[in-house]
Design a protein around this motif. Structure first.
Motif, PDB file in Angstrom:
ATOM      1  N   SER A 109     -26.081 -13.308  -7.826  1.00 37.98           N
ATOM      2  CA  SER A 109     -27.374 -13.674  -7.251  1.00 37.98           C
ATOM      3  C   SER A 109     -28.431 -12.593  -7.436  1.00 37.98           C
ATOM      4  CB  SER A 109     -27.209 -13.974  -5.761  1.00 37.98           C
ATOM      5  OG  SER A 109     -28.428 -14.330  -5.164  1.00 37.98           O
ATOM      6  N   THR A 110     -28.005 -11.324  -7.507  1.00 33.97           N
ATOM      7  CA  THR A 110     -28.979 -10.225  -7.532  1.00 33.97           C
ATOM      8  C   THR A 110     -29.135  -9.564  -8.895  1.00 33.97           C
ATOM      9  OG1 THR A 110     -27.287  -8.595  -6.876  1.00 33.97           O
ATOM     10  CG2 THR A 110     -28.506  -9.700  -5.109  1.00 33.97           C
ATOM     11  N   GLU A 111     -28.206  -9.791  -9.808  1.00 31.27           N
ATOM     12  CA  GLU A 111     -28.255  -9.099 -11.098  1.00 31.27           C
ATOM     13  C   GLU A 111     -29.367  -9.662 -11.970  1.00 31.27           C
ATOM     14  OE1 GLU A 111     -24.995  -7.257 -14.206  1.00 31.27           O
ATOM     15  OE2 GLU A 111     -24.525  -9.088 -13.089  1.00 31.27           O
ATOM     16  N   ALA A 112     -29.956  -8.797 -12.789  1.00 26.37           N
ATOM     17  CA  ALA A 112     -31.066  -9.200 -13.658  1.00 26.37           C
ATOM     18  C   ALA A 112     -30.593 -10.170 -14.732  1.00 26.37           C
ATOM     19  CB  ALA A 112     -31.693  -7.970 -14.309  1.00 26.37           C
ATOM     20  N   ASP A 113     -31.412 -11.183 -14.987  1.00 27.59           N
ATOM     21  CA  ASP A 113     -31.103 -12.142 -16.047  1.00 27.59           C
ATOM     22  C   ASP A 113     -31.624 -11.663 -17.403  1.00 27.59           C
ATOM     23  OD1 ASP A 113     -29.924 -13.911 -14.238  1.00 27.59           O
ATOM     24  OD2 ASP A 113     -31.861 -14.811 -13.741  1.00 27.59           O
ATOM     25  N   ASP A 114     -32.709 -10.888 -17.365  1.00 29.55           N
ATOM     26  CA  ASP A 114     -33.334 -10.421 -18.601  1.00 29.55           C
ATOM     27  C   ASP A 114     -32.785  -9.059 -18.997  1.00 29.55           C
ATOM     28  OD1 ASP A 114     -34.942 -12.709 -18.455  1.00 29.55           O
ATOM     29  OD2 ASP A 114     -36.384 -11.661 -17.171  1.00 29.55           O
ATOM     30  N   ASP A 115     -33.251  -8.580 -20.155  1.00 28.87           N
ATOM     31  CA  ASP A 115     -32.854  -7.255 -20.617  1.00 28.87           C
ATOM     32  C   ASP A 115     -33.376  -6.190 -19.657  1.00 28.87           C
ATOM     33  OD1 ASP A 115     -31.609  -8.335 -22.810  1.00 28.87           O
ATOM     34  OD2 ASP A 115     -33.392  -8.180 -24.093  1.00 28.87           O
ATOM     35  N   VAL A 116     -32.593  -5.144 -19.483  1.00 26.75           N
ATOM     36  CA  VAL A 116     -32.938  -4.053 -18.571  1.00 26.75           C
ATOM     37  C   VAL A 116     -33.277  -2.813 -19.389  1.00 26.75           C
ATOM     38  CG1 VAL A 116     -32.091  -2.550 -16.743  1.00 26.75           C
ATOM     39  CG2 VAL A 116     -31.478  -4.984 -16.750  1.00 26.75           C
ATOM     40  N   ASP A 117     -34.404  -2.172 -19.056  1.00 27.68           N
ATOM     41  CA  ASP A 117     -34.826  -0.977 -19.793  1.00 27.68           C
ATOM     42  C   ASP A 117     -34.204   0.296 -19.208  1.00 27.68           C
ATOM     43  OD1 ASP A 117     -36.491  -2.498 -21.484  1.00 27.68           O
ATOM     44  OD2 ASP A 117     -38.102  -2.445 -20.004  1.00 27.68           O
ATOM     45  N   LEU A 118     -34.187   0.396 -17.869  1.00 29.52           N
ATOM     46  CA  LEU A 118     -33.713   1.605 -17.209  1.00 29.52           C
ATOM     47  C   LEU A 118     -32.909   1.241 -15.964  1.00 29.52           C
ATOM     48  CD1 LEU A 118     -37.000   3.713 -17.390  1.00 29.52           C
ATOM     49  CD2 LEU A 118     -34.886   4.239 -18.603  1.00 29.52           C
ATOM     50  N   THR A 119     -32.072   2.180 -15.539  1.00 31.12           N
ATOM     51  CA  THR A 119     -31.285   1.969 -14.323  1.00 31.12           C
ATOM     52  C   THR A 119     -31.295   3.228 -13.468  1.00 31.12           C
ATOM     53  OG1 THR A 119     -29.243   2.682 -15.407  1.00 31.12           O
ATOM     54  CG2 THR A 119     -29.739   0.308 -15.438  1.00 31.12           C
ATOM     55  N   CYS A 120     -31.115   3.011 -12.164  1.00 28.88           N
ATOM     56  CA  CYS A 120     -30.923   4.126 -11.235  1.00 28.88           C
ATOM     57  C   CYS A 120     -29.676   3.820 -10.416  1.00 28.88           C
ATOM     58  CB  CYS A 120     -32.126   4.308 -10.311  1.00 28.88           C
ATOM     59  SG  CYS A 120     -31.896   5.657  -9.105  1.00 28.88           S
ATOM     60  N   GLY A 121     -28.644   4.627 -10.555  1.00 31.69           N
ATOM     61  CA  GLY A 121     -27.408   4.412  -9.821  1.00 31.69           C
ATOM     62  C   GLY A 121     -27.475   5.021  -8.431  1.00 31.69           C
ATOM     63  N   ILE A 122     -26.821   4.369  -7.489  1.00 34.61           N
ATOM     64  CA  ILE A 122     -26.664   4.903  -6.130  1.00 34.61           C
ATOM     65  C   ILE A 122     -25.161   4.967  -5.876  1.00 34.61           C
ATOM     66  CG2 ILE A 122     -27.174   4.603  -3.685  1.00 34.61           C
ATOM     67  CD1 ILE A 122     -29.591   2.923  -4.482  1.00 34.61           C
ATOM     68  N   PHE A 123     -24.621   6.170  -5.899  1.00 36.60           N
ATOM     69  CA  PHE A 123     -23.187   6.395  -5.825  1.00 36.60           C
ATOM     70  C   PHE A 123     -22.818   6.743  -4.391  1.00 36.60           C
ATOM     71  CE2 PHE A 123     -19.376   8.990  -7.437  1.00 36.60           C
ATOM     72  CZ  PHE A 123     -18.604   7.844  -7.560  1.00 36.60           C
ATOM     73  N   ASP A 124     -22.163   5.807  -3.689  1.00 33.74           N
ATOM     74  CA  ASP A 124     -21.924   5.969  -2.256  1.00 33.74           C
ATOM     75  C   ASP A 124     -20.419   6.065  -1.991  1.00 33.74           C
ATOM     76  OD1 ASP A 124     -21.895   5.884   0.467  1.00 33.74           O
ATOM     77  OD2 ASP A 124     -22.688   3.859   0.675  1.00 33.74           O
ATOM     78  N   PHE A 125     -19.953   7.276  -1.699  1.00 33.91           N
ATOM     79  CA  PHE A 125     -18.561   7.453  -1.271  1.00 33.91           C
ATOM     80  C   PHE A 125     -18.426   6.947   0.160  1.00 33.91           C
ATOM     81  CE2 PHE A 125     -18.978  10.792  -4.454  1.00 33.91           C
ATOM     82  CZ  PHE A 125     -17.805  10.681  -5.164  1.00 33.91           C
ATOM     83  N   PHE A 126     -17.289   6.290   0.473  1.00 40.25           N
ATOM     84  CA  PHE A 126     -17.114   5.949   1.894  1.00 40.25           C
ATOM     85  C   PHE A 126     -16.749   7.202   2.658  1.00 40.25           C
ATOM     86  CE2 PHE A 126     -12.720   5.091   0.425  1.00 40.25           C
ATOM     87  CZ  PHE A 126     -11.987   5.722   1.397  1.00 40.25           C
TER      88      PHE A 126
END
Length: 331
Positions: A311-328
């Motif tokens: 439901s939330t992922e992009a359908d089109d091509d993605v140019d850039l990404t920003c990761g959020i790395f969350d350890f529990f």
């Protein structure tokens, strides 16, 4: 601190500062990643929520985009299935996640546009499915469903569908995995309604929602399975055909004999294309039962995460990404 300011204020670290610096890196066509770590209850989950809110505000999606609302609903669903009450935190994340905010560049002089979001989970605390420390709870979803069933809550998934049937949680609530006394009735019932509403906003099909809750009930019913020793065969065991056993088999669509074969026997390899079913004792059967419950919930959680991503992922091509790395959080 405001976005675009050239003056750094002498103030404690803030999620918006990290988000702004990541955004500046994105505007220079450099992928970014933000790592969140710390003790349980230190605010990692809330910090991740603030980061997503910042990106949703400054990297404004299209006017007709529902993405900001969907990201809020995604947090509700993932927290219901992956968070729990611990001695330090009411809403402690019991899984690690790597979230990828997806952007498209429209010009070099403007902020990139947020177009999608994808979550990958790791290190789910599967042991919490079948056990918990004193004063703690298993995952929220168990108590939400049992609380809703206890009060005969009729939550409708919408689209003209019939209300969800929660009758099977009347039996599942007696599972040895949870304590009914820990159901916080007003809070858990309200949270259940919010979880169902969020799943519908994330485009979960009605049949999928029903199946998900069937599996949640099945996990709890597994805790009600009882084994016994056949006469004169201490090294063997068999599954008692109780009402919980029949309910579980109905939820999973399997025969009691097949369930007993999986839990009361181990496979001993033999020659090529040959194997022997060897009976195991009650203690080993109970360990298999609990392992089965943990595996089943883990697979269910993977399906929930993937459904959210659809439901939330992009359908089109993605140019850039920003990761959020969350350890529990560690205790």
């Amino acid at each position: 601190v405001t976005c675009g300011s050239e003056v750094e204020l002498e103030s404690p670290p803030h999620a918006f500062t990290s988000a702004r610096e990541a955004l500046q890196g994105l505007m220079q066509s450099r992928p970014q990643c933000i790592v969140l770590t710390g003790e349980s209850g230190s605010g990692k989950t809330e910090c991740a929520r603030l980061l997503r809110a910042y990106f949703g505000f400054y990297c404004e999606p299209r006017n007709d985009s529902l993405l900001p609302n969907k990201l809020r609903d995604a947090a509700v669903v993932l927290e219901a299935f992956g968070n729990a009450l611990t001695s330090r935190n009411w809403n402690s994340s019991r899984f690690g996640s790597y979230s990828l905010a997806q952007f498209q560049m429209e010009s070099r002089h403007s902020a990139p546009r947020l177009v999608g979001h994808r979550t990958t989970r790791f290190l789910l605390d599967r042991g919490r499915v079948t056990s918990r420390c004193t004063g703690e709870r298993n995952f929220h979803i168990f108590y939400q469903c049992c609380g809703a069933a206890k009060h005969s809550v009729q939550a409708s998934p919408g689209d003209g569908a019939e209300c969800l049937q929660l009758d099977f949680f009347q039996s599942a609530s007696s599972s040895k995995y949870i304590s009914v006394s820990q159901i916080e009735e007003p809070r858990d019932v309200t949270a259940f309604r919010k979880t169902v509403a969020a799943m519908r906003e994330l485009d979960f099909e009605v049949d999928v929602i029903r199946t998900i809750f069937d599996v949640v009930a099945a996990v709890l019913e597994i805790g009600n399975l009882v084994f016994a020793v056949p006469d004169g065969q201490q090294s063997s065991s068999y599954l008692k055909k109780t009402a919980s056993c029949q309910s579980l088999c109905g939820l999973l669509g399997i025969a009691p004999a097949a369930l007993e074969g999986c839990l009361c026997y181990r496979v001993q390899p033999g020659r090529v294309d040959q194997q022997t079913d060897v009976p195991i004792n009650v203690t080993c059967a109970e360990l298999r039962r609990d392992s089965f419950a943990r595996f089943l919930f883990s697979r269910l959680f993977d399906i929930v995460v993937e459904s959210v991503n659809n439901s939330t992922e992009a359908d089109d091509d993605v140019d850039l990404t920003c990761g959020i790395f969350d350890f529990f959080g560690f205790e």
